[in-house]
Design an enzyme around this catalytic site. Structure first.
Site, short mmCIF file in Angstrom:
data_model
loop_
_atom_site.label_atom_id
_atom_site.label_comp_id
_atom_site.label_asym_id
_atom_site.label_seq_id
_atom_site.Cartn_x
_atom_site.Cartn_y
_atom_site.Cartn_z
N ASP A 80 0.88 -1.17 0.00
CA ASP A 80 0.00 0.00 0.00
C ASP A 80 0.91 1.22 0.00
OD1 ASP A 80 -1.62 2.14 0.58
OD2 ASP A 80 -2.21 1.43 2.57
N LYS A 114 -0.58 20.10 -14.30
CA LYS A 114 0.06 21.16 -15.05
C LYS A 114 0.20 20.78 -16.52
CE LYS A 114 4.37 22.05 -14.29
NZ LYS A 114 4.94 21.79 -15.61
N GLU A 134 -7.34 0.80 -3.95
CA GLU A 134 -7.25 0.70 -2.49
C GLU A 134 -8.53 0.20 -1.82
OE1 GLU A 134 -5.66 4.55 -1.50
OE2 GLU A 134 -3.74 4.04 -2.42
N ASP A 164 -12.85 4.95 2.51
CA ASP A 164 -11.41 5.08 2.76
C ASP A 164 -11.00 6.55 2.74
OD1 ASP A 164 -8.65 5.06 2.78
OD2 ASP A 164 -8.40 3.64 1.14
P1 ADP Z 1 -2.84 7.47 3.20
O1 ADP Z 1 -3.46 6.17 2.79
O2 ADP Z 1 -3.33 8.62 2.38
O3 ADP Z 1 -1.37 7.40 3.32
P2 ADP Z 1 -3.66 6.92 5.91
O4 ADP Z 1 -4.81 6.03 5.73
O5 ADP Z 1 -2.40 6.33 6.41
O6 ADP Z 1 -3.40 7.82 4.65
O7 ADP Z 1 -4.12 8.09 6.91
C1 ADP Z 1 -3.28 9.11 7.26
C2 ADP Z 1 -4.10 10.28 7.72
O8 ADP Z 1 -4.94 9.87 8.79
C3 ADP Z 1 -3.26 11.43 8.23
O9 ADP Z 1 -3.78 12.65 7.72
C4 ADP Z 1 -3.46 11.36 9.74
O10 ADP Z 1 -3.36 12.63 10.33
C5 ADP Z 1 -4.87 10.82 9.84
N1 ADP Z 1 -5.13 10.14 11.12
C6 ADP Z 1 -4.49 9.07 11.63
N2 ADP Z 1 -5.01 8.74 12.81
C7 ADP Z 1 -5.99 9.64 13.06
C8 ADP Z 1 -6.90 9.84 14.14
N3 ADP Z 1 -6.88 9.07 15.22
N4 ADP Z 1 -7.79 10.86 14.05
C9 ADP Z 1 -7.80 11.67 12.98
N5 ADP Z 1 -6.98 11.53 11.94
C10 ADP Z 1 -6.08 10.52 11.98
MG MG Z 2 -4.49 4.74 2.20
#
Ligand code: ADP
Ligand code: MG
Length: 636
Positions: free
Chosen positions: A13, A88, A193, A219
């Site tokens: 991922d 862009k 995803e 998601d």
């Molecule tokens: P990605 O798949 O885009 O990498 P993730 O699913 O790992 O993202 O999520 C990351 C985001 O989730 C970040 O913006 C983080 O601040 C937010 N996040 C993680 N835990 C919490 C929580 N307990 N409450 C609110 N936001 C959270």
């Molecule tokens: Mg993700």
């Protein structure tokens, strides 16, 4: 199923903010989320450079890095950056364009314009200024994830299934495959995803359901938001619809809180820290932490020592305030949920499971709105929202590679997120060949005709998008077909095929000779950004009325054009003088002249009613001509 790929493949991922790698443990018939060298199961999607070496950020805490002056930190938001690379290039924006420049300001690294105006990240590395494109940076992350997996498995890893947001277009998918190649990984499949998360969730569930089970996957990550609706029936996991916004996630919520405190500082301390990227960065880190705390506490403090000009910043924020700051984003999420449900044609009461994925799905307000929407139906939070995607990717990897004897049996059927088609040349109408949310892989053929007599060259501009006017959509590429001279209406066909990874190939063929030409849309073609995709869909709804008008006009113009062509040909026949009086001929000729004036390119703004009225006149003349001709056996 025949296994195509040697060795053991892993599932990766590659997230905006965190990445995660997993593998199917054949002996135990389960998935293992692999921990990195820090003992963590997820790895920040960050890459850092200093003068001596490239560091993967997991070696150090991000916070620590931010305070290390020697490091020029590349805080790399993979999807974010791809977004700008493509935005862009696709919309013809220059590097100096305000939109691009504004986003670049928020990034703690320099971005310059490279070959073909491609944005390049600039870092100081080993005493030299180095430039990297998006694919190179993401390949560094993929390399790290490969190494994490290799350390755990004790053997080289060559193959991987990599996940992308469902809303990635085929160019971005291609870029992800390229990034894998740069990282020495053969990306055996790209999967969406939310689909991967549904596999993680549904693997056990499918045994205890007879008939269909409808799963809704929500998601909400750091930079992207994806929803999908799947139906599980036995071993078949079929995506019914997908929707999303690739510019919406946790980072936006952080930004709102940052802005809130920036304003507070202006008022209380009379300073504007917006001009100082380092202070902003430190405040943002503190806000992100506060946001997480607000997911379980009702109030928290945000403290940053020596934030700006010696000011020790300290303030508090309540959960209610945080929700108020972001309510429009949360409502936007719910609108997308609604769109996806409507596209899937499944009633919300028929959704069996609601699965939450992505860190931001932990936000209580988001959960509350979802509960309300689904009328109190329980939300499933049993799988770790940070790991579900990699979990599903690992299952898919096991199915595809030969290293696993006991991989589960399941068949995945995903959909394409955008409609794909060809602009019919003269009237600029989007002739959709594959509508959005069609199951992939898919192959579809449409028939077309030449527009002129002896037309030897036919252009096929390929577009993606939901607007009826082709040029309102995104041009993916264009190619030419050379044909033999023939009268207008010579039959051609275009075949669209999308593979399992969502990558499109278009071929066109002259039916009589079998002459063919083909293009595969690749990432060096000008492509659309995810941001633009969303904008297009939104615009499609907004401009629906205008679009209907456009279609009506295009239809009448086509009919008029064809009527003029037929009547002109009829008038050329030798015996027309026998059938029609000179007055009748003159009347028809006049009507043709009027029609040609109306059809003139410069006359675009003509009222549709006028066009339709004239078409009616011309058609009745044509009928009159035919009925008269039928009485003359020589005609023809
Ligand atoms: P990605 O798949 O885009 O990498 P993730 O699913 O790992 O993202 O999520 C990351 C985001 O989730 C970040 O913006 C983080 O601040 C937010 N996040 C993680 N835990 C919490 C929580 N307990 N409450 C609110 N936001 C959270
Ligand atoms: Mg993700």
């Amino acid at each position: 199923m025949a296994k195509e790929h040697e060795g053991r493949a892993v599932g990766i991922d590659l997230g905006t903010t965190y990445s995660c790698v997993a593998v199917w443990l054949d002996q135990h018939q389960r998935v293992e989320i692999i921990h990195n060298d820090q003992g963590n199961r997820t790895t920040p999607s960050f890459v850092a450079f200093n003068n001596e070496q490239r560091l993967m950020v997991m070696l150090l805490r991000i916070n620590l890095l931010l305070t290390l002056k020697t490091l020029s930190l590349v805080n790399f938001y993979f999807y974010y950056l791809l977004l700008h690379v493509y935005a862009k290039r696709l919309t013809g924006r220059k590097f100096s364009d305000l939109v691009v420049q504004r986003d670049i300001l928020l990034w703690p690294f320099k971005v310059i314009s490279g070959v073909n105006d491609k944005p390049m990240i600039t870092v100081n590395y080993k005493g030299q200024e180095k430039h990297f494109c998006a694919e190179e940076i993401s390949s560094m992350l993929l390399t790290k994830m490969r190494e994490v997996a290799e350390a755990y498995l004790g053997s080289p890893v060559k193959n991987a299934v990599v996940t992308v947001p469902a809303y990635f277009n085929d160019s971005q998918r291609k870029a992800t495959i390229d990034a894998g190649t740069i990282a020495g990984l053969n990306v055996i499949r790209i999967i969406n995803e939310p689909t991967a998360a549904a596999i993680a969730y549904g693997l056990d569930k499918r045994n205890d359901c007879d008939g269909n089970r409808n799963i809704f996957v929500f998601d909400l990550g750091g930079g992207t938001f994806d929803v999908s609706i799947l139906t599980i029936k036995g071993d078949l996991f079929e995506v019914k619809a997908t929707a999303g916004n690739t510019h919406l996630g946790g980072e936006d919520f952080d930004n709102r809180m940052v802005n809130y405190f920036v304003e507070e500082l202006k008022k209380k301390n009379k300073v504007d820290i917006k001009q100082n990227p380092k202070s902003l960065r430190r405040l943002r880190t503190a806000c992100e932490r506060a946001k997480r705390i607000l997911s379980f506490a009702f109030v928290t403090t945000v403290e940053v020592d020596a934030l700006f000009m010696g000011i020790d910043f300290s303030s508090s924020i309540t959960r209610a305030k945080f929700e108020e700051l972001n309510m429009d984003f949360f409502n936007e999420c719910m609108n997308i949920v609604d769109t996806c449900l409507r596209d899937s044609k499944i009633y919300k009461s028929n959704i069996d499971d609601i699965v939450l994925v992505g860190g931001s799905s932990r936000i209580p307000k988001v959960q509350e709105l979802l509960l309300e929407f689904f009328k109190g139906k329980e939300l499933f939070m049993g799988i770790n929202p940070d790991e579900a995607v990699a979990y599903g990717a690992a299952v898919q990897a096991a199915i595809l590679s030969e290293g696993f004897k006991n991989a589960p049996n399941l068949v995945l059927r995903d959909v394409t997120p955008l409609s794909l088609g060809i602009a019919t040349y003269k009237e600029n109408i989007m002739s959709v060949v594959i509508p959005r949310n069609t199951s992939i892989p898919v192959k579809k053929t449409n028939g077309y005709f030449t527009l002129y007599d002896n037309q030897c060259i036919v252009d096929f501009p390929v577009y993606e998008g939901e607007r009826p006017r082709a040029t309102d959509n995104n041009l993916l590429g264009s190619f030419r077909l050379h044909c033999l001279p023939a009268p207008r209406g010579h039959p051609l066909e275009a075949c669209f095929s999308i593979d399992e990874n969502g990558i499109l190939t278009v071929t066109a063929r002259e039916i009589s000779t079998g002459n063919m030409n083909a293009i595969t849309i690749t990432n060096d073609k000008e492509r659309l950004s995810m941001f633009d995709i969303e904008k297009m869909i939104k615009e499609a709804a907004k401009y629906h009325v205008e679009d209907m008008q456009f279609l009506r006009r295009a239809k009448v113009m086509c009919a008029l054009d064809s009527c003029v062509y037929n009547m002109k040909n009829a008038l050329k026949k030798n015996n027309v003088n026998l059938i029609l009086t000179p007055q009748e001929i003159e009347k028809i000729n006049n009507a043709i002249t009027v029609a040609m004036n109306l059809l003139d390119k410069n006359n675009k703004e003509k009222e549709i009613d006028v066009l339709e009225g004239h078409l009616e006149d011309l058609e009745s003349m044509s009928k009159h001509l035919i009925s008269k001709a039928n009485n003359f056996i020589f005609l023809g």
